[in-house]
Write an enzyme that holds these catalytic residues in place. Structure first.
Site: not given
Ligand code: TTP
Ligand code: MG
Length: 358
Positions: A111-112
């Site tokens: 997602d990044e």
């Molecule tokens: P993140 O970008 O850290 O979190 P997010 O997208 O859910 O929320 P934010 O709006 O704060 O960005 O992580 C992306 C995905 O990775 C998240 O949806 C699920 C997965 N993930 C895990 O499986 N375990 C974890 O500990 C984290 C931090 C993320």
């Molecule tokens: Mg995210």
């Protein structure tokens, strides 16, 4: 900063999806839209949460929290199992949108990603407007929101993408870097965890200006190599380029339609348009890759995705046509909002052999 080599001029966008897995689940299941939702294992099996939506975060629920604990904080939390295949597919679609602007994409997770848009021509080269457009396209075409950070270097772009989250963006222009890093809380710098932060706090170091004052030598004495890189970041120095993964496993093209289509003839027209685009995108890859399969992907107007594949070693429009018909038959009569073609790739055996011999 006299010791450091000057930074190349760059425009970097860091894109991070909002509560990614949870957002995909909310998109695909309307019942989840107005309730606290988390993705994760069952509480009776000592599961932990991957993530949760923003409604659940109001209760203190967080990623990596044991499901049982989360349910204590928020008894109405709806915990759903993850669907990794869908998240991967969605991630690939997000990358398709990125590629409209640049090929220089470095994923950090599903997602990044960092995008280097220094040479992108859209919006007269405005990275701010490109970030806005990328977020708008992700929202319109995929039904998800993203946040973005725009900066002349990677680490500031990453920090910035968090500052107006969810569904926002933050821009740090080159002339704003100095004041940004002076005031920057050190715990926001990627790589600075809890333990490091305790040490930094014990030395009275809280923000970039504190590290600047302490000086380079002292930071290296105290923290070694990490101290040097922290000192560099605190001075707004991050020369790392965006590194592209050079080993694509597939190439795809797709078209989101302005209106749903229902007829095979309409879908065929889209395929006819996409086919030459696929050929063009594929050509440079075939230097060291060969085709392993052909696939057609369809998104129905309820956002459900389906794909049909056929093992084959050449592009063949007739096969795509057959796959298209099979995909459409999965939900006959249903409106279609996206059609895509893709090919699976594998490294040519002779190249594989060369790589092994190196
Ligand atoms: P993140 O970008 O850290 O979190 P997010 O997208 O859910 O929320 P934010 O709006 O704060 O960005 O992580 C992306 C995905 O990775 C998240 O949806 C699920 C997965 N993930 C895990 O499986 N375990 C974890 O500990 C984290 C931090 C993320
Ligand atoms: Mg995210």
């Amino acid at each position: 900063m006299t010791e450091s080599i000057p930074l190349p001029f760059r425009k970097i966008i860091h894109v991070d999806m909002d509560c990614f897995y949870a957002a995909v689940e909310m998109r695909d299941n309307p019942e989840l839209r107005n309730v606290p939702v988390a993705i994760g294992g069952q509480s009776d099996r000592r599961g932990v949460l991957s993530t949760c939506n923003y409604q659940a975060r109001k209760y203190g629920v967080r990623s990596a929290m044991p499901t049982a604990h989360a349910l204590k904080l928020c008894p109405s939390l709806v915990v759903v199992p993850g669907r990794m295949a869908v998240y991967k597919e969605t991630s690939a679609q997000i990358h398709q949108i990125f590629r409209r602007y640049t090929e220089l994409i470095e994923p950090l997770s599903l997602d990044e990603a960092y995008l280097d848009v220094t040479d992108a021509h859209q919006f007269q080269g405005s990275a701010t407007l490109m970030a806005q457009a990328i977020r708008r396209e992700i929202h319109e075409e995929l039904g998800l929101t993203a946040s973005a950070g725009v900066a002349p270097m990677k680490f500031i772009a990453k920090i910035a993408s968090d500052l107006n989250k969810p569904n926002g963006q933050f821009v740090v222009r080159p002339d704003e870097v100095a004041s940004f890093v002076e005031r920057l809380a050190l715990h926001k710098i990627p790589g600075v965890g809890k333990v490091t932060m305790q040490k930094l706090n014990a030395l009275g170091l809280r923000c970039g200006a504190d590290v600047q004052q302490l000086g380079r030598e002292r930071m290296v004495e105290l923290f070694g190599k990490f101290g040097l890189s922290l000192w560099e970041r605190a001075n707004g120095y991050d020369p790392r380029p965006v590194v592209v993964q050079r080993d694509p496993k597939s190439v795809g093209v797709e078209r989101t339609l302005s209106q749903d289509i229902f007829q095979l003839t309409e879908c065929r027209q889209v395929v006819t348009q996409l086919y030459p685009e696929l050929e063009r995108r594929l050509a440079p890859k075939l230097a060291d890759k060969e085709i392993s399969k052909l696939g057609v992907k369809i998104k129905f107007n309820d956002f459900r995705l389906t794909s049909v594949e056929h093992h084959h070693s050449q592009l063949d429009e007739a096969i795509f046509d057959r796959l298209l018909q099979q995909a459409m038959q999965r939900q006959p009569g249903k409106g279609i909002r996206l059609v895509g073609l893709y090919v699976g790739l594998r490294t040519r055996p002779e190249i594989q052999q060369l790589l092994l011999e190196v």
